[in-house]
Scaffold this motif. Sequence first.
Motif, PDB file in Angstrom:
ATOM      1  N   ASN A  75       0.941  -1.362  -0.180  1.00 21.02           N
ATOM      2  CA  ASN A  75      -0.093  -0.083  -0.193  1.00 21.02           C
ATOM      3  C   ASN A  75       0.932   1.203  -0.024  1.00 21.02           C
ATOM      4  O   ASN A  75       0.679   2.191   0.720  1.00 21.02           O
ATOM      5  CB  ASN A  75      -1.005   0.169   1.312  1.00 21.02           C
ATOM      6  N   SER A 116       1.258  -3.279  -3.554  1.00 20.29           N
ATOM      7  CA  SER A 116       0.086  -2.381  -3.798  1.00 20.29           C
ATOM      8  C   SER A 116       0.187  -1.056  -3.847  1.00 20.29           C
ATOM      9  O   SER A 116       1.041  -0.518  -3.178  1.00 20.29           O
ATOM     10  CB  SER A 116      -1.283  -2.881  -3.133  1.00 20.29           C
ATOM     11  N   TYR A 117      -0.373  -0.227  -4.579  1.00 15.51           N
ATOM     12  CA  TYR A 117      -0.465   1.232  -4.326  1.00 15.51           C
ATOM     13  C   TYR A 117      -1.769   1.966  -4.244  1.00 15.51           C
ATOM     14  O   TYR A 117      -2.616   1.321  -4.825  1.00 15.51           O
ATOM     15  CB  TYR A 117       0.059   1.612  -5.707  1.00 15.51           C
ATOM     16  N   ALA A 118      -1.810   3.003  -3.667  1.00 19.74           N
ATOM     17  CA  ALA A 118      -3.074   3.713  -3.665  1.00 19.74           C
ATOM     18  C   ALA A 118      -3.313   4.296  -5.250  1.00 19.74           C
ATOM     19  O   ALA A 118      -2.406   4.559  -5.711  1.00 19.74           O
ATOM     20  CB  ALA A 118      -2.916   5.089  -2.623  1.00 19.74           C
ATOM     21  N   ASP A 119      -4.525   4.393  -5.617  1.00 23.45           N
ATOM     22  CA  ASP A 119      -5.045   4.452  -6.669  1.00 23.45           C
ATOM     23  C   ASP A 119      -4.350   6.063  -7.236  1.00 23.45           C
ATOM     24  O   ASP A 119      -3.918   5.908  -8.469  1.00 23.45           O
ATOM     25  CB  ASP A 119      -6.530   4.599  -6.883  1.00 23.45           C
ATOM     26  N   ILE A 120      -4.634   6.999  -6.480  1.00 19.08           N
ATOM     27  CA  ILE A 120      -4.157   8.327  -7.104  1.00 19.08           C
ATOM     28  C   ILE A 120      -2.738   8.355  -7.305  1.00 19.08           C
ATOM     29  O   ILE A 120      -2.222   8.848  -8.426  1.00 19.08           O
ATOM     30  CB  ILE A 120      -4.718   9.367  -6.104  1.00 19.08           C
ATOM     31  N   ARG A 178     -11.353   5.086  -4.213  1.00 20.03           N
ATOM     32  CA  ARG A 178     -11.146   6.511  -4.810  1.00 20.03           C
ATOM     33  C   ARG A 178     -12.199   7.168  -4.734  1.00 20.03           C
ATOM     34  O   ARG A 178     -12.277   8.792  -4.549  1.00 20.03           O
ATOM     35  CB  ARG A 178     -11.225   6.153  -6.441  1.00 20.03           C
ATOM     36  N   PHE A 205      -1.675  10.032  10.398  1.00 18.12           N
ATOM     37  CA  PHE A 205      -0.469   9.766   9.707  1.00 18.12           C
ATOM     38  C   PHE A 205       0.602  10.315  10.723  1.00 18.12           C
ATOM     39  O   PHE A 205       0.540  11.530  11.309  1.00 18.12           O
ATOM     40  CB  PHE A 205       0.016  10.092   8.451  1.00 18.12           C
ATOM     41  N   ARG A 208      -6.741  12.289   8.880  1.00 17.20           N
ATOM     42  CA  ARG A 208      -5.468  11.213   8.974  1.00 17.20           C
ATOM     43  C   ARG A 208      -4.711  11.435   9.980  1.00 17.20           C
ATOM     44  O   ARG A 208      -4.517  12.448  10.511  1.00 17.20           O
ATOM     45  CB  ARG A 208      -4.758  11.673   7.599  1.00 17.20           C
ATOM     46  N   SER A 256      -1.848   6.407 -10.442  1.00 14.73           N
ATOM     47  CA  SER A 256      -1.667   7.155 -11.711  1.00 14.73           C
ATOM     48  C   SER A 256      -0.924   8.265 -11.905  1.00 14.73           C
ATOM     49  O   SER A 256      -0.404   8.687 -12.848  1.00 14.73           O
ATOM     50  CB  SER A 256      -3.435   7.391 -11.554  1.00 14.73           C
ATOM     51  N   ASN A 257      -0.595   8.896 -10.647  1.00 14.50           N
ATOM     52  CA  ASN A 257       0.563   9.959 -10.614  1.00 14.50           C
ATOM     53  C   ASN A 257       1.827   9.603 -11.212  1.00 14.50           C
ATOM     54  O   ASN A 257       2.429  10.422 -11.915  1.00 14.50           O
ATOM     55  CB  ASN A 257       0.433  10.904  -9.539  1.00 14.50           C
ATOM     56  N   SER A 297      -7.539  14.355  -2.450  1.00 12.73           N
ATOM     57  CA  SER A 297      -8.084  13.207  -2.171  1.00 12.73           C
ATOM     58  C   SER A 297      -9.343  13.125  -1.586  1.00 12.73           C
ATOM     59  O   SER A 297     -10.436  12.139  -1.894  1.00 12.73           O
ATOM     60  CB  SER A 297      -7.027  12.326  -1.570  1.00 12.73           C
ATOM     61  N   CYS A 314      -0.328   5.746  -0.117  1.00 14.53           N
ATOM     62  CA  CYS A 314      -1.471   6.291   0.420  1.00 14.53           C
ATOM     63  C   CYS A 314      -1.645   7.506   0.871  1.00 14.53           C
ATOM     64  O   CYS A 314      -0.657   8.171   1.220  1.00 14.53           O
ATOM     65  CB  CYS A 314      -2.019   5.012   1.370  1.00 14.53           C
ATOM     66  N   GLY A 315      -2.901   7.865   1.088  1.00  8.49           N
ATOM     67  CA  GLY A 315      -3.325   9.226   1.808  1.00  8.49           C
ATOM     68  C   GLY A 315      -3.561  10.105   0.616  1.00  8.49           C
ATOM     69  O   GLY A 315      -4.241   9.830  -0.468  1.00  8.49           O
ATOM     70  N   SER A 316      -2.861  11.387   0.758  1.00  8.15           N
ATOM     71  CA  SER A 316      -3.306  12.541  -0.125  1.00  8.15           C
ATOM     72  C   SER A 316      -2.791  12.497  -1.816  1.00  8.15           C
ATOM     73  O   SER A 316      -1.961  11.667  -1.883  1.00  8.15           O
ATOM     74  CB  SER A 316      -2.403  13.707   0.536  1.00  8.15           C
ATOM     75  N   SER A 317      -3.650  13.076  -2.638  1.00 13.09           N
ATOM     76  CA  SER A 317      -3.477  13.158  -4.024  1.00 13.09           C
ATOM     77  C   SER A 317      -2.183  13.900  -4.445  1.00 13.09           C
ATOM     78  O   SER A 317      -1.857  13.892  -5.554  1.00 13.09           O
ATOM     79  CB  SER A 317      -4.709  13.747  -4.510  1.00 13.09           C
ATOM     80  N   ARG A 318      -1.551  14.357  -3.492  1.00 15.63           N
ATOM     81  CA  ARG A 318      -0.493  15.533  -4.042  1.00 15.63           C
ATOM     82  C   ARG A 318       0.577  14.802  -4.844  1.00 15.63           C
ATOM     83  O   ARG A 318       1.382  13.969  -4.623  1.00 15.63           O
ATOM     84  CB  ARG A 318       0.324  15.872  -2.664  1.00 15.63           C
ATOM     85  N   THR A 374      -2.517  22.478  -5.178  1.00 12.26           N
ATOM     86  CA  THR A 374      -2.434  21.561  -6.232  1.00 12.26           C
ATOM     87  C   THR A 374      -2.582  22.084  -7.562  1.00 12.26           C
ATOM     88  O   THR A 374      -2.651  21.216  -8.548  1.00 12.26           O
ATOM     89  CB  THR A 374      -3.285  20.330  -6.020  1.00 12.26           C
TER      90      THR A 374
END
Lengths: 206, 466
Positions: A76, A102-106, B229, B432, B430, A109-110, B129, A79-83, B36
Amino acid sequence: MKAYKNHTSVAALMNRSNVDTDQIIPKQFLKKVERTGFGIHLFHDWRFLDDGSENPEFELNKPAFKGAKILVAGDNFGCGSSREHAPWAIEDFGFNTVISTSYADIFYSNCFKNGILPIRVSKDELAALMAEIEANEGVEFTVDLPAQTVTTPGGIVINIEVDPFRKQSLIEGADDISWTLKHEGKITEFEAKNKQQFPWLWTEAN
Amino acid sequence: MKKTMYEKIWDSHLVHEPENGTPILYIDRHLMHEVTSPQAFEGLKIQQRPVRNKHSILATMDHCVPTVDRHLPIKDPIAAKQIQTMADNCEEHDLLIYDMDNANNGVIHIVVPEHGFIHPGMTAVCGDSHTATHGAFGALAFGIGTSEVEHVMATQTLQQKKSKTMLVSVEGKLSQFSTAKDIALAVIGKIGTAGGTGHVIEFAGSAIRDLTMEGRMTLCNMAIEGGARAGLIAPDQTTFDYIEGKEFAPKGDHWAAALAYWKSLPTDDGAKFDTIVELVAEDIAPQVTWGTSPEQVSPVTANVPSPTDFDDVIKSSACKGALSYMGITAGAPITDIKIDLVFVGSCTNGRIEDFRAIAEMTKGKKVSAAVQAIAVPGSYLVKEQAEKEGLDKILMDAGWEWREPGCSMCLAMNGDQLKEGQRSASTSNRNFEGRQGKGGRTHLVSPAMAAAAAIEGHFVDIRNWA
């Protein structure tokens, strides 16, 4: 985007799961308006001590991993923010390949938007790759994207599963927007139909 | 063919499915904030590409904005430049922005629904996100990276692969002390932070239908913490009532047409999901995270787990690392954990009912002398409403700080942050390592749980607390 070339490079080991994008690039470095220069902040809070010196305990600071282009990490990853600052930092630091289960989806894709190949492997494959690095820190793995393989001196051969379109984009260093705009006629057609079907989406606020 | 709501929205937005390539999906709404977007605007400029549909965009400033002394210039010059860049970009492209001084300013995912900018059946994206929030309206809403922000501005589309679908069903009635936040944490505790990877989650069941729009937004907001997602909830009368009359809501004849369309969106009976997860609402106690991942969560009645409680080697070692970072001991009751700071706010829990909840818990009591308690409304509209109801007075009289809106201590970009070793009860999303400040220790909870912790100085089971 830089084209992805085949390479044989040091594989650095980061045996942690759920590595989140707040760790990859902490928020204090997200204020810049540029796309470059994030590599020096990669894993900042783990990588540096309070006085700014390198933390000798942090795995990526090991001399054997200097110059690594391949990052091997636990489940994983990202994971977390889309940054997108996360893949920018990874790429700017010198990595162009990540290997995890595995990777977080965003994040996944980034990576493809920034010339980074994220490789998904099975738990057993990851364990074998990690064991080989642990036994021989500084070991170099070979990534052949057209052939979709990772090979190691220890004899491990992994078949990379990757979407053919994304693979081609990486190899060519292609610009996604140009590709989509080749289909601009379809977009215009869609919009015309959409305006008839859902006119309320196309009126400004009253 | 029976379709899920996700499949209906997907099909209605599919522009083109090329033989050799990724499907192109149309995007109706594009939300923006200062962190962003600058590199995306720069990309457009370099390529000399225009913004395709400026009316699809709503922008705000939220991550870097101060929550105190708002009238003064931002002290951090790099943050100030980022804020200015957002303003300049919106001016140059003539985009709607609720800037720092605007009466509508606030956290993007709070502000957007307040104005009816998101409707059922839409696709919506943001370089963030927590865009998953807007799934509460039955819209397909998800976070994207900055390259994709540029892609959407230039083409009004995204190259997207179709996701798998997960149904999370919560039947029954929540106890009055459990909230949407507790459902979210309980779901993540069950499926793990990667459980939803590759999926869009639809939340369904009587406990979900009973939630207010605010609660639904809290729940969908945290779908991303379960790896999904996006989250989705079928639109119903609660949804329609919330949208009706808002600035960007359909009006007149359009309202009737929109309503008829929205009612066609819910998942067909008998449609198939790839994965199904079931929870019973009555079993969901108030939740507290004890670790450094949202999946490291327990009911407030539990003891801090031990690494030996986990059969999975990775989970066990993650538990060990988390206990060490969090400075807590395996086996200790969660209610013994002492708190230094309480943060109520964020796109997860910065809405009016969240402040009603903490005012209700706080009324007639005082914040513990050992605790700093900070309430940060999600927007100026939330702040105004709370003040109209006198909630600010109740809170301030009890010792809470009542701040200006922004993301604030959810990610601590604006200077609001935990000090090394400080421990928070936080209504954000979060926990984290370092999320709320380097060395800071975050426990995620509902607003009511946070308020009780502020008063007692440690976690309490609010079901037996007076």
